[in-house]
Design a protein around this motif. Structure first.
Motif, mmCIF file in Angstrom:
data_model
loop_
_atom_site.group_PDB
_atom_site.id
_atom_site.type_symbol
_atom_site.label_atom_id
_atom_site.label_comp_id
_atom_site.label_asym_id
_atom_site.label_seq_id
_atom_site.Cartn_x
_atom_site.Cartn_y
_atom_site.Cartn_z
ATOM 1 N N ASP A 5 0.836 -1.209 0.000
ATOM 2 C CA ASP A 5 0.000 0.000 0.000
ATOM 3 C C ASP A 5 0.870 1.258 0.000
ATOM 4 N N VAL A 38 -2.567 -8.614 -7.166
ATOM 5 C CA VAL A 38 -3.993 -8.439 -6.880
ATOM 6 C C VAL A 38 -4.205 -7.134 -6.115
ATOM 7 N N ARG A 39 -3.364 -6.905 -5.109
ATOM 8 C CA ARG A 39 -3.506 -5.683 -4.289
ATOM 9 C C ARG A 39 -3.239 -4.426 -5.110
ATOM 10 N N GLU A 42 -6.128 -3.595 -7.378
ATOM 11 C CA GLU A 42 -7.236 -2.955 -6.641
ATOM 12 C C GLU A 42 -6.933 -1.478 -6.396
ATOM 13 N N LEU A 43 -5.717 -1.213 -5.954
ATOM 14 C CA LEU A 43 -5.374 0.146 -5.532
ATOM 15 C C LEU A 43 -5.265 1.139 -6.688
ATOM 16 N N ASP A 45 -6.637 0.572 -9.685
ATOM 17 C CA ASP A 45 -7.801 0.366 -10.547
ATOM 18 C C ASP A 45 -7.400 -0.003 -11.983
ATOM 19 N N LEU A 48 -6.329 -6.866 -13.326
ATOM 20 C CA LEU A 48 -5.260 -7.783 -12.938
ATOM 21 C C LEU A 48 -4.581 -8.375 -14.172
#
Ligand code: FES
Length: 143
Positions: A5, A38-39, A42-43, A45, A48
């Protein structure tokens, strides 16, 4: 995932954050684990599948950690013509029983074509290799 993150947050405002994010993850962990992809997807946008495409397209990225011994077999034109396939298969066969010990990959020209066929074994160039010599190199690394 906290570290992932932070990396994404650091690069998110750049015009094309994907490559810098993946490069930093690779630099820290030595590879880009699927769960990291994957993370990141998501972050930022991004699908994948797009991130997977980037990681598998560029040879600088890997989806698995390197083995204890890293072997690159050149498959440039000179090496290809002088038996790179036989060298690669000999190394792959000899190293397959030692899980986690070896990472063996085909790479583009290593820049020493006059020594073809060539392999980079843990950072050291080995030239004029035969399949038999390649097998012996791997056996030596096992002991
Ligand atoms: S083609 Fe193999 S080193 Fe150049």
């Amino acid at each position: 995932m906290e570290r992932i993150d932070q990396i994404v947050k650091k690069h998110q405002q750049t015009i094309s954050p994907t490559i810098p994010i993946l490069q930093e993850i690779q630099a820290i962990y030595g590879y880009v684990a699927p769960e990291f992809l994957v993370r990141v997807a998501e972050l930022i946008d991004v699908p994948l599948s797009t991130l997977y495409g980037v990681v598998t397209f560029y040879t600088q990225f890997r989806l698995e950690p390197l083995g204890k011994n890293h072997i690159q077999v050149c498959h440039g034109t000179a090496c290809h013509l002088r038996g790179a396939d036989q060298v690669f298969h000999a190394i792959e066969y000899e190293s397959q029983t030692s899980a986690g010990e070896f990472s063996v990959e085909k790479v583009a020209c290593l820049g020493c074509c006059s020594l073809a066929p060539v392999a980079n074994v843990n950072g050291k160039i080995h030239g004029n290799l035969t399949a038999d010599q390649a097998r012996k190199l791997v056996k030596k690394l096992k002991s």
